[in-house]
Design a protein around this motif. Sequence first.
Motif, PDB file in Angstrom:
ATOM      1  N   LEU A 132       1.559   2.977 -10.988  1.00  0.00           N
ATOM      2  CA  LEU A 132       0.706   2.798  -9.817  1.00  0.00           C
ATOM      3  C   LEU A 132      -0.745   3.049 -10.186  1.00  0.00           C
ATOM      4  CD1 LEU A 132       2.940   4.715  -7.254  1.00  0.00           C
ATOM      5  CD2 LEU A 132       2.757   2.236  -7.570  1.00  0.00           C
ATOM      6  N   ARG A 133      -1.636   2.531  -9.381  1.00  0.00           N
ATOM      7  CA  ARG A 133      -3.067   2.703  -9.614  1.00  0.00           C
ATOM      8  C   ARG A 133      -3.703   3.333  -8.386  1.00  0.00           C
ATOM      9  NH1 ARG A 133      -2.342   3.038 -14.194  1.00  0.00           N
ATOM     10  NH2 ARG A 133      -2.061   1.269 -15.548  1.00  0.00           N
ATOM     11  N   LEU A 134      -4.538   4.331  -8.608  1.00  0.00           N
ATOM     12  CA  LEU A 134      -5.294   4.955  -7.526  1.00  0.00           C
ATOM     13  C   LEU A 134      -6.394   3.990  -7.117  1.00  0.00           C
ATOM     14  CD1 LEU A 134      -5.899   7.484  -5.797  1.00  0.00           C
ATOM     15  CD2 LEU A 134      -7.367   8.266  -7.657  1.00  0.00           C
ATOM     16  N   ARG A 135      -6.392   3.573  -5.854  1.00  0.00           N
ATOM     17  CA  ARG A 135      -7.372   2.609  -5.366  1.00  0.00           C
ATOM     18  C   ARG A 135      -8.414   3.222  -4.455  1.00  0.00           C
ATOM     19  NH1 ARG A 135      -7.179  -0.364  -9.285  1.00  0.00           N
ATOM     20  NH2 ARG A 135      -5.487  -1.833  -9.463  1.00  0.00           N
ATOM     21  N   ALA A 136      -8.056   4.323  -3.767  1.00  0.00           N
ATOM     22  CA  ALA A 136      -9.025   4.963  -2.872  1.00  0.00           C
ATOM     23  C   ALA A 136      -8.593   6.403  -2.651  1.00  0.00           C
ATOM     24  CB  ALA A 136      -9.106   4.225  -1.541  1.00  0.00           C
ATOM     25  N   LEU A 137      -9.596   7.249  -2.447  1.00  0.00           N
ATOM     26  CA  LEU A 137      -9.365   8.656  -2.172  1.00  0.00           C
ATOM     27  C   LEU A 137     -10.242   9.042  -0.988  1.00  0.00           C
ATOM     28  CD1 LEU A 137      -7.898  11.211  -3.135  1.00  0.00           C
ATOM     29  CD2 LEU A 137      -9.829  11.634  -4.662  1.00  0.00           C
ATOM     30  N   SER A 138      -9.647   9.689  -0.019  1.00  0.00           N
ATOM     31  CA  SER A 138     -10.367  10.075   1.195  1.00  0.00           C
ATOM     32  C   SER A 138     -11.383  11.181   0.911  1.00  0.00           C
ATOM     33  CB  SER A 138      -9.377  10.590   2.242  1.00  0.00           C
ATOM     34  OG  SER A 138      -8.854  11.859   1.854  1.00  0.00           O
ATOM     35  N   ARG A 139     -12.158  11.465   1.935  1.00  0.00           N
ATOM     36  CA  ARG A 139     -12.943  12.693   1.916  1.00  0.00           C
ATOM     37  C   ARG A 139     -11.945  13.850   1.965  1.00  0.00           C
ATOM     38  NH1 ARG A 139     -16.423  11.705   7.199  1.00  0.00           N
ATOM     39  NH2 ARG A 139     -14.407  10.845   7.782  1.00  0.00           N
ATOM     40  N   TRP A 140     -12.427  15.036   1.638  1.00  0.00           N
ATOM     41  CA  TRP A 140     -11.591  16.233   1.702  1.00  0.00           C
ATOM     42  C   TRP A 140     -11.852  16.945   3.023  1.00  0.00           C
ATOM     43  CZ3 TRP A 140      -7.825  16.028  -1.560  1.00  0.00           C
ATOM     44  CH2 TRP A 140      -8.005  15.395  -2.794  1.00  0.00           C
ATOM     45  N   GLY A 176      -6.300  15.748   1.871  1.00  0.00           N
ATOM     46  CA  GLY A 176      -6.834  14.416   1.643  1.00  0.00           C
ATOM     47  C   GLY A 176      -5.688  13.432   1.539  1.00  0.00           C
ATOM     48  N   VAL A 177      -6.034  12.162   1.409  1.00  0.00           N
ATOM     49  CA  VAL A 177      -5.027  11.107   1.238  1.00  0.00           C
ATOM     50  C   VAL A 177      -5.496  10.160   0.140  1.00  0.00           C
ATOM     51  CG1 VAL A 177      -3.960   9.065   2.303  1.00  0.00           C
ATOM     52  CG2 VAL A 177      -4.058  11.215   3.573  1.00  0.00           C
ATOM     53  N   ALA A 178      -4.554   9.802  -0.713  1.00  0.00           N
ATOM     54  CA  ALA A 178      -4.797   8.818  -1.769  1.00  0.00           C
ATOM     55  C   ALA A 178      -4.081   7.524  -1.406  1.00  0.00           C
ATOM     56  CB  ALA A 178      -4.285   9.336  -3.108  1.00  0.00           C
ATOM     57  N   ARG A 179      -4.778   6.413  -1.628  1.00  0.00           N
ATOM     58  CA  ARG A 179      -4.159   5.086  -1.466  1.00  0.00           C
ATOM     59  C   ARG A 179      -3.922   4.530  -2.856  1.00  0.00           C
ATOM     60  NH1 ARG A 179      -6.665   0.145  -1.223  1.00  0.00           N
ATOM     61  NH2 ARG A 179      -8.620   1.087  -0.560  1.00  0.00           N
ATOM     62  N   LEU A 180      -2.669   4.186  -3.132  1.00  0.00           N
ATOM     63  CA  LEU A 180      -2.291   3.630  -4.424  1.00  0.00           C
ATOM     64  C   LEU A 180      -1.826   2.195  -4.247  1.00  0.00           C
ATOM     65  CD1 LEU A 180      -0.571   6.849  -4.650  1.00  0.00           C
ATOM     66  CD2 LEU A 180      -1.704   6.204  -6.746  1.00  0.00           C
ATOM     67  N   ALA A 181      -1.840   1.465  -5.325  1.00  0.00           N
ATOM     68  CA  ALA A 181      -1.370   0.080  -5.316  1.00  0.00           C
ATOM     69  C   ALA A 181      -0.513  -0.156  -6.546  1.00  0.00           C
ATOM     70  CB  ALA A 181      -2.557  -0.882  -5.302  1.00  0.00           C
ATOM     71  N   LEU A 182       0.342  -1.147  -6.445  1.00  0.00           N
ATOM     72  CA  LEU A 182       1.173  -1.551  -7.586  1.00  0.00           C
ATOM     73  C   LEU A 182       0.329  -2.294  -8.604  1.00  0.00           C
ATOM     74  CD1 LEU A 182       4.174  -3.045  -5.583  1.00  0.00           C
ATOM     75  CD2 LEU A 182       4.100  -0.823  -6.718  1.00  0.00           C
ATOM     76  N   ARG A 183       0.693  -2.168  -9.862  1.00  0.00           N
ATOM     77  CA  ARG A 183       0.112  -3.043 -10.877  1.00  0.00           C
ATOM     78  C   ARG A 183       0.503  -4.468 -10.523  1.00  0.00           C
ATOM     79  NH1 ARG A 183       3.073  -0.202 -15.324  1.00  0.00           N
ATOM     80  NH2 ARG A 183       4.284  -2.037 -14.953  1.00  0.00           N
ATOM     81  N   PRO A 184      -0.327  -5.446 -10.837  1.00  0.00           N
ATOM     82  CA  PRO A 184       0.040  -6.843 -10.548  1.00  0.00           C
ATOM     83  C   PRO A 184       1.398  -7.186 -11.154  1.00  0.00           C
ATOM     84  CG  PRO A 184      -2.245  -6.704 -11.229  1.00  0.00           C
ATOM     85  CD  PRO A 184      -1.660  -5.334 -11.444  1.00  0.00           C
ATOM     86  N   ASP A 220      -3.041   8.534 -10.623  1.00  0.00           N
ATOM     87  CA  ASP A 220      -3.414   7.257 -11.238  1.00  0.00           C
ATOM     88  C   ASP A 220      -2.559   7.019 -12.478  1.00  0.00           C
ATOM     89  OD1 ASP A 220      -4.977   4.890 -11.339  1.00  0.00           O
ATOM     90  OD2 ASP A 220      -6.169   5.770 -12.948  1.00  0.00           O
ATOM     91  N   GLY A 221      -1.762   5.975 -12.455  1.00  0.00           N
ATOM     92  CA  GLY A 221      -0.874   5.650 -13.565  1.00  0.00           C
ATOM     93  C   GLY A 221       0.557   6.113 -13.358  1.00  0.00           C
ATOM     94  N   LEU A 222       0.801   6.947 -12.336  1.00  0.00           N
ATOM     95  CA  LEU A 222       2.142   7.448 -12.059  1.00  0.00           C
ATOM     96  C   LEU A 222       3.064   6.272 -11.740  1.00  0.00           C
ATOM     97  CD1 LEU A 222       3.697  10.184 -11.587  1.00  0.00           C
ATOM     98  CD2 LEU A 222       3.195   9.839  -9.169  1.00  0.00           C
ATOM     99  N   LEU A 223       4.140   6.145 -12.481  1.00  0.00           N
ATOM    100  CA  LEU A 223       5.121   5.059 -12.297  1.00  0.00           C
ATOM    101  C   LEU A 223       4.450   3.691 -12.245  1.00  0.00           C
ATOM    102  CD1 LEU A 223       7.564   6.661  -9.668  1.00  0.00           C
ATOM    103  CD2 LEU A 223       7.704   6.709 -12.168  1.00  0.00           C
ATOM    104  N   MET A 240       0.846  -1.172   0.000  1.00  0.00           N
ATOM    105  CA  MET A 240       0.000   0.000   0.000  1.00  0.00           C
ATOM    106  C   MET A 240       0.893   1.237   0.000  1.00  0.00           C
ATOM    107  SD  MET A 240      -2.888   1.193   2.812  1.00  0.00           S
ATOM    108  CE  MET A 240      -2.435  -0.132   3.849  1.00  0.00           C
ATOM    109  N   ILE A 241       0.542   2.189  -0.835  1.00  0.00           N
ATOM    110  CA  ILE A 241       1.279   3.446  -0.946  1.00  0.00           C
ATOM    111  C   ILE A 241       0.299   4.558  -0.600  1.00  0.00           C
ATOM    112  CG2 ILE A 241       2.527   4.962  -2.522  1.00  0.00           C
ATOM    113  CD1 ILE A 241       3.112   2.226  -4.090  1.00  0.00           C
ATOM    114  N   LEU A 242       0.712   5.416   0.329  1.00  0.00           N
ATOM    115  CA  LEU A 242      -0.162   6.486   0.800  1.00  0.00           C
ATOM    116  C   LEU A 242       0.467   7.836   0.491  1.00  0.00           C
ATOM    117  CD1 LEU A 242      -0.983   4.831   4.214  1.00  0.00           C
ATOM    118  CD2 LEU A 242      -2.549   5.066   2.275  1.00  0.00           C
ATOM    119  N   ILE A 243      -0.313   8.680  -0.171  1.00  0.00           N
ATOM    120  CA  ILE A 243       0.128  10.012  -0.564  1.00  0.00           C
ATOM    121  C   ILE A 243      -0.841  11.027   0.037  1.00  0.00           C
ATOM    122  CG2 ILE A 243       0.611  11.592  -2.486  1.00  0.00           C
ATOM    123  CD1 ILE A 243       2.373   9.074  -2.600  1.00  0.00           C
ATOM    124  N   ALA A 244      -0.305  11.987   0.790  1.00  0.00           N
ATOM    125  CA  ALA A 244      -1.126  13.082   1.310  1.00  0.00           C
ATOM    126  C   ALA A 244      -1.147  14.202   0.288  1.00  0.00           C
ATOM    127  CB  ALA A 244      -0.564  13.579   2.636  1.00  0.00           C
TER     128      ALA A 244
END
Length: 169
Positions: free
Chosen positions: A35-43, A61-69, A30-33, A1-5
Amino acid sequence: MILIALGANLPGPDGRDALETCRAAAAALDGLLGLRLRALSRWYATAPVPPSPGAPDYVNGVARLALRPGAPPPDPAALLAALQGIETRFGRVRPYPNAPRTLDLDLIDLGGLLRDSPDPILPHPRAHLRAFVLAPLADVAPGWVHPRLGAPVAELLAQAGRQGIRVLA
């Protein structure tokens, strides 16, 4: 899991307000390196930390990203550079520490990696103290445990207090 504020408190050079900028920046993740955007918090709206008289409130806010399989985790320095590239695209300048900004993207966690140097330090060295990071992080990763402290996000948020943050409608 990758978390970006994500955060902003100034309009972008294109006239977008801080919330619109944060939404556009989240889409750019979404798509950066690969990665895939999997969830986005409320603002959330938050006062500047540290306090800055006359500065507008931040949108956070915070975005949760995941690696491509099958994809390897990104190099932390490469990910930081890519995030800073997005900030630049959205008009970020750095005139002095903690200056108001059009966009701020912070790498909070990269799969639990512990890294003391060089930049980026992981997990983010102040994330556990900031309700404006922890509240949206809890939205997208309620089971997250701080990799260094071993404390769950709910516990860290309770320790930090709400610090005047409020959910945006």
